[in-house]
Design a protein around this motif. Structure first.
Motif, PDB file in Angstrom:
ATOM      1  N   ARG A 487      21.111   5.557 -15.948  1.00  0.00           N
ATOM      2  CA  ARG A 487      20.127   6.393 -15.257  1.00  0.00           C
ATOM      3  C   ARG A 487      19.406   5.643 -14.136  1.00  0.00           C
ATOM      4  NH1 ARG A 487      16.336   9.223 -19.341  1.00  0.00           N
ATOM      5  NH2 ARG A 487      18.410   9.861 -20.012  1.00  0.00           N
ATOM      6  N   HIS A 488      19.223   4.330 -14.315  1.00  0.00           N
ATOM      7  CA  HIS A 488      18.433   3.568 -13.338  1.00  0.00           C
ATOM      8  C   HIS A 488      19.276   2.535 -12.595  1.00  0.00           C
ATOM      9  CE1 HIS A 488      14.623   5.193 -14.919  1.00  0.00           C
ATOM     10  NE2 HIS A 488      15.144   5.025 -16.127  1.00  0.00           N
ATOM     11  N   VAL A 489      20.595   2.748 -12.537  1.00  0.00           N
ATOM     12  CA  VAL A 489      21.478   1.715 -12.002  1.00  0.00           C
ATOM     13  C   VAL A 489      21.153   1.387 -10.546  1.00  0.00           C
ATOM     14  CG1 VAL A 489      23.293   3.372 -11.395  1.00  0.00           C
ATOM     15  CG2 VAL A 489      23.880   0.974 -11.815  1.00  0.00           C
ATOM     16  N   GLU A 490      20.847   2.397  -9.727  1.00  0.00           N
ATOM     17  CA  GLU A 490      20.558   2.125  -8.313  1.00  0.00           C
ATOM     18  C   GLU A 490      19.291   1.290  -8.162  1.00  0.00           C
ATOM     19  OE1 GLU A 490      20.531   5.605  -5.926  1.00  0.00           O
ATOM     20  OE2 GLU A 490      22.532   6.270  -6.544  1.00  0.00           O
ATOM     21  N   ARG A 491      18.260   1.672  -8.881  1.00  0.00           N
ATOM     22  CA  ARG A 491      17.005   0.943  -8.786  1.00  0.00           C
ATOM     23  C   ARG A 491      17.151  -0.463  -9.355  1.00  0.00           C
ATOM     24  NH1 ARG A 491      11.387   2.720 -11.726  1.00  0.00           N
ATOM     25  NH2 ARG A 491      10.039   1.144 -10.761  1.00  0.00           N
ATOM     26  N   LEU A 492      17.880  -0.589 -10.465  1.00  0.00           N
ATOM     27  CA  LEU A 492      18.074  -1.893 -11.083  1.00  0.00           C
ATOM     28  C   LEU A 492      18.869  -2.819 -10.172  1.00  0.00           C
ATOM     29  CD1 LEU A 492      17.633  -3.452 -13.827  1.00  0.00           C
ATOM     30  CD2 LEU A 492      19.955  -2.720 -14.417  1.00  0.00           C
ATOM     31  N   SER A 493      19.864  -2.270  -9.490  1.00  0.00           N
ATOM     32  CA  SER A 493      20.738  -3.102  -8.657  1.00  0.00           C
ATOM     33  C   SER A 493      19.992  -3.736  -7.491  1.00  0.00           C
ATOM     34  CB  SER A 493      21.916  -2.268  -8.138  1.00  0.00           C
ATOM     35  OG  SER A 493      21.463  -1.248  -7.280  1.00  0.00           O
ATOM     36  N   THR A 494      18.876  -3.131  -7.074  1.00  0.00           N
ATOM     37  CA  THR A 494      18.120  -3.673  -5.936  1.00  0.00           C
ATOM     38  C   THR A 494      16.874  -4.432  -6.364  1.00  0.00           C
ATOM     39  OG1 THR A 494      16.914  -1.580  -5.695  1.00  0.00           O
ATOM     40  CG2 THR A 494      18.946  -1.832  -4.424  1.00  0.00           C
ATOM     41  N   ALA A 495      16.603  -4.490  -7.695  1.00  0.00           N
ATOM     42  CA  ALA A 495      15.412  -5.200  -8.172  1.00  0.00           C
ATOM     43  C   ALA A 495      15.554  -6.691  -7.884  1.00  0.00           C
ATOM     44  CB  ALA A 495      15.220  -4.964  -9.671  1.00  0.00           C
ATOM     45  N   GLY A 496      14.456  -7.318  -7.522  1.00  0.00           N
ATOM     46  CA  GLY A 496      14.482  -8.733  -7.155  1.00  0.00           C
ATOM     47  C   GLY A 496      14.430  -9.646  -8.361  1.00  0.00           C
ATOM     48  N   PHE A 497      15.592 -10.030  -8.890  1.00  0.00           N
ATOM     49  CA  PHE A 497      15.648 -10.976 -10.005  1.00  0.00           C
ATOM     50  C   PHE A 497      15.518 -12.392  -9.459  1.00  0.00           C
ATOM     51  CE2 PHE A 497      16.510  -7.474 -12.441  1.00  0.00           C
ATOM     52  CZ  PHE A 497      17.035  -7.707 -13.696  1.00  0.00           C
ATOM     53  N   GLY A 498      14.598 -13.181 -10.041  1.00  0.00           N
ATOM     54  CA  GLY A 498      14.401 -14.538  -9.568  1.00  0.00           C
ATOM     55  C   GLY A 498      15.349 -15.543 -10.185  1.00  0.00           C
ATOM     56  N   ASP A 499      15.807 -15.280 -11.409  1.00  0.00           N
ATOM     57  CA  ASP A 499      16.707 -16.209 -12.085  1.00  0.00           C
ATOM     58  C   ASP A 499      18.147 -15.871 -11.701  1.00  0.00           C
ATOM     59  OD1 ASP A 499      16.990 -18.245 -14.489  1.00  0.00           O
ATOM     60  OD2 ASP A 499      18.501 -16.683 -14.793  1.00  0.00           O
ATOM     61  N   ALA A 500      18.898 -16.864 -11.239  1.00  0.00           N
ATOM     62  CA  ALA A 500      20.252 -16.620 -10.737  1.00  0.00           C
ATOM     63  C   ALA A 500      21.177 -16.107 -11.833  1.00  0.00           C
ATOM     64  CB  ALA A 500      20.823 -17.907 -10.128  1.00  0.00           C
ATOM     65  N   LEU A 501      21.050 -16.646 -13.035  1.00  0.00           N
ATOM     66  CA  LEU A 501      21.917 -16.213 -14.127  1.00  0.00           C
ATOM     67  C   LEU A 501      21.650 -14.758 -14.482  1.00  0.00           C
ATOM     68  CD1 LEU A 501      24.014 -16.836 -16.276  1.00  0.00           C
ATOM     69  CD2 LEU A 501      22.189 -17.717 -17.740  1.00  0.00           C
ATOM     70  N   ILE A 512      30.025  -2.621 -13.779  1.00  0.00           N
ATOM     71  CA  ILE A 512      30.724  -1.918 -14.854  1.00  0.00           C
ATOM     72  C   ILE A 512      30.333  -0.444 -14.874  1.00  0.00           C
ATOM     73  CG2 ILE A 512      30.881  -1.719 -17.378  1.00  0.00           C
ATOM     74  CD1 ILE A 512      30.714  -4.750 -17.511  1.00  0.00           C
ATOM     75  N   ALA A 513      29.055  -0.177 -14.599  1.00  0.00           N
ATOM     76  CA  ALA A 513      28.557   1.200 -14.666  1.00  0.00           C
ATOM     77  C   ALA A 513      28.909   2.021 -13.427  1.00  0.00           C
ATOM     78  CB  ALA A 513      27.045   1.190 -14.856  1.00  0.00           C
ATOM     79  N   THR A 514      29.330   1.368 -12.333  1.00  0.00           N
ATOM     80  CA  THR A 514      29.599   2.113 -11.091  1.00  0.00           C
ATOM     81  C   THR A 514      31.015   1.866 -10.584  1.00  0.00           C
ATOM     82  OG1 THR A 514      28.543   0.301  -9.857  1.00  0.00           O
ATOM     83  CG2 THR A 514      27.177   2.216 -10.404  1.00  0.00           C
ATOM     84  N   GLU A 515      31.260   0.675 -10.026  1.00  0.00           N
ATOM     85  CA  GLU A 515      32.555   0.398  -9.411  1.00  0.00           C
ATOM     86  C   GLU A 515      33.704   0.473 -10.412  1.00  0.00           C
ATOM     87  OE1 GLU A 515      32.590  -3.258  -7.193  1.00  0.00           O
ATOM     88  OE2 GLU A 515      30.450  -3.109  -6.789  1.00  0.00           O
TER      89      GLU A 515
END
Length: 661
Positions: A487-501, A512-515
């Motif tokens: 449900r939130h894949v678009e918003r999650l994909s652009t969220a600024g994660f600071g940890d590289a892993l 996995i959920a889109t492409e």
């Protein structure tokens, strides 16, 4: 029977909803205003100490601001007592003094016929009870004594004894004016095809009445008292009253306790159900057969959203559980499923209670496994995955089963969950092949070839207020609740994660959920970044618990880190609460990213600020201040609701919700 909207409105108008609800709650005198028809109480649907359950007589509605439960007069009875809608209408119409429309003549004739058969079954039940107390019932009394059944239990379940004579019940009923045809129709007497005289169906058996939702006797179960007698248990045949595929033993007694506790226990036999009931667990029922029917599944969901089914731990019990899975899958819907408990081999519920008491059996129930894990283990244990074709066969088998789920949201959640499990399983199998000399799986283009870093240490040295903790929680919530990822894949994909892993893991989840939505797992699992499996394996119980395709402690290990970070998840909060929690952590990440953008812009401008720059920065700052206030309000509301869901305990009061910067 269909009820017109006008009839339902008349019942609502004549009967204040507060009168219906008052039987289940105590009104809070400080907040309630009876003169205005405005009432407050602690919610009957979840445990709380502060009243958040509101009843409005003017609107004829109730609503809990803690758990979200809401509805009208009829909904309240169906939710608190497990009544069907027609049963709720009939009861409230009687209380309100509203006459119900007369049924059509054919329906009336059928109802009269069923009532007559129920009266005959009641006569038979009294006869069996009387015989139980006579000298001929000595063997039956000795049997229940060996089973350690108490006198009050025998009275409640109306235990009886069917004499060993050929036609003792038949002669008794004839003396009561019942004709032979009615006895046969009620399933009490058998007429041979060869013209011989009819005879009693039940002889020399301990008798247990089977009652319908209203408590009327409609059939019987008989346990032979002959050591060599077969069958050991004998039920009434199908009759106009009794349909084995739709009945659930003890439903009428378990309905209220199950709704009060939010839990239902399902066992295979009625003797086990009676033993559990006697031990004080009144929310227990029994299926009258080895396999569930769709009708029984629907009835069990009227008791609780996730009943727990107990099976013997032997091969027969596991086989019965697997058949139940296939029956349950098509009817799964949002918020409704089943848990599975496999008892120690050779033990039934009565054995556990007799040897270890109620606590031992309750401990077994606490280890119930979700339906998806039973389904997964069944399919994986029967599969070989050492070739691409066999991996594809396993994936197709699971996909075909999941596609039988009618509810689209649940089906999508299962599909994503299964894809993650298959990906990890195939990766572990490929890694094992590498250890045996096989080739290393291909890496996703662009992935680094450097040695993968170990995961950072976690626990008390990582406060949950850090972005690291927030990111880890979001990743874990995506795995535990796959529908949130979808449900939130678009918003999650652009969220600024600071940890590289975490960012790489998030990227692979979104891919996995889109492409890769329509790409078989057996083709894409080798393209995923290896670091993806570092978190996935932990979340799915890898490591000390063993690979996820290996049975054992996986169910207990799964998401244990997430539960440590969010203790409220241990209490199975409602889906809407989890979604609000997920959105809150996304808000926090986006807020932190926006603050970082402002800091970067200020640093780039230095001391050379023009008037337009000031206006833009002031607007940006005001927007950040507003968002901080919103995050603070959301955090407070979530913490308060978590406390209510937990019942005000200290543990929930300390639920770690990240504070905005």
């Amino acid at each position: 029977m269909r009820f017109s909207p006008g009839l339902l409105d008349e019942i609502r108008d004549r009967l204040p909803i507060s009168d219906v609800v008052a039987r289940r709650v105590s009104w809070d005198r400080r907040k309630s205003q009876p003169a205005r028809g405005d009432f407050w109480a602690c919610c009957p649907f979840h445990q709380e100490k502060t009243p958040s359950f509101h009843v409005d007589d003017r609107r004829g509605r109730y609503k809990c601001f803690g758990c979200g439960a809401s509805g009208d007069h009829f909904r309240f009875l169906t939710e608190t007592e497990g009544l069907s809608f027609p049963e709720a209408v009939e009861r409230l119409a009687e209380q309100a003094g509203v006459p119900l429309p007369a049924p059509d003549p054919q329906a009336a004739a059928r109802a009269e016929r069923r009532a007559g058969l129920a009266e005959i079954c009641e006569m038979a039940a009294r006869f069996f009870q009387d015989e139980f107390a006579t000298s001929s019932g000595e063997a039956a009394r000795a049997y229940v004594a060996r089973r350690k059944l108490l006198p009050e239990t025998l009275r409640e379940f109306r235990f009886g004894y069917a004499p060993n004579g050929r036609d003792a019940l038949k002669r008794h009923l004839i003396g009561k004016g019942v004709d032979e045809a009615q006895m046969i129709e009620a399933g009490l007497v058998i007429r041979p095809d060869d013209g011989r005289a009819s005879y009693d169906r039940f002889r020399n058996r301990l008798m247990i009445p089977i009652q319908d939702d209203r408590g009327r006797v409609i059939a019987f179960g008989g346990r032979t008292l002959d050591p060599d007698g077969q069958p050991k248990y004998l039920n009434s045949p199908e009759t106009p009253l009794f349909h084995k595929g739709t009945m659930v033993f003890n439903f009428h007694r378990a309905r209220e306790p199950a709704h009060r506790s939010g839990q239902a226990i399902v066992v295979e036999g009625y003797m086990d159900a009676i033993a559990i009931w006697q031990a004080g667990m009144r929310n227990v029922v029994a299926a009258l057969g080895t396999a569930f029917t769709e009708e029984q599944v629907a009835r069990l969901w009227r008791l609780a959203p996730e009943p727990v089914v107990c099976f013997d731990g032997d091969a027969a019990g596991v086989s019965a559980a697997h058949r139940a899975v296939d029956r349950i899958l098509p009817g799964l819907k949002s918020g409704y499923s089943f848990g599975f408990v496999f008892l120690p081999d050779g033990k039934d519920p009565d054995d556990l209670i007799q040897t270890g008491g109620r606590e031992t059996f309750a401990g077994a129930l606490s280890g119930s496994r979700p339906l998806i894990e039973v389904l997964w283990e069944r399919e994986v244990q029967a599969a070989r995955i050492d070739t691409p074709e066999r991996r594809a066969a396993l994936e197709k088998s699971l996909d075909d089963l999941v596609r039988t789920i009618a509810d689209e949201r649940v089906r999508r959640g299962y599909q994503l969950d299964i894809r993650l499990r298959l990906s990890n399983l195939f990766y572990q199998q490929a890694r094992a092949q590498r250890g045996a000399g096989g080739a290393r799986p291909a890496r996703r283009p662009g992935a680094s070839g450097a040695e993968e870093p170990s995961l950072p240490a976690r626990g008390g040295d990582l406060p949950e207020t850090t972005m690291f903790g927030n990111e880890r929680i979001l990743c874990g919530l995506c795995l535990k609740y796959p529908h949130l990822l979808e449900r939130h894949v678009e918003r999650l994909s652009t969220a600024g994660f600071g940890d590289a892993l975490h960012a790489r893991f998030r990227d692979e989840l979104c891919r996995i959920a889109t492409e890769l939505e329509d790409v078989p797992v057996s083709r894409f699992f080798e393209t995923l970044d290896t670091r993806f499996y570092q978190i996935l394996s932990e979340a799915l119980g890898e490591g000390e618990a063993g690979p996820m395709h290996e049975p054992g402690a996986r169910g207990q290990a799964r998401f244990r880190d997430l539960a440590q970070r969010l203790p409220i998840l241990r209490f199975d909060p409602p889906v809407d609460f989890v979604e609000d929690l997920f959105a809150h952590y996304l808000d926090l990440l986006e807020l932190r990213a926006a603050e970082a953008d402002l800091e970067e812009e200020l640093a780039s401008l230095g001391d050379t600020l023009e008037e337009g720059d000031w206006e833009r920065i002031r607007a940006h700052s005001q927007d950040l201040a507003r968002r901080r206030e919103e995050c603070a309000r959301d955090e407070h509301a979530l913490a308060e609701r978590a406390r209510q869901l937990r019942g005000g305990g200290a543990e929930t009061a300390a639920v770690p919700l990240a504070a905005p910067a």
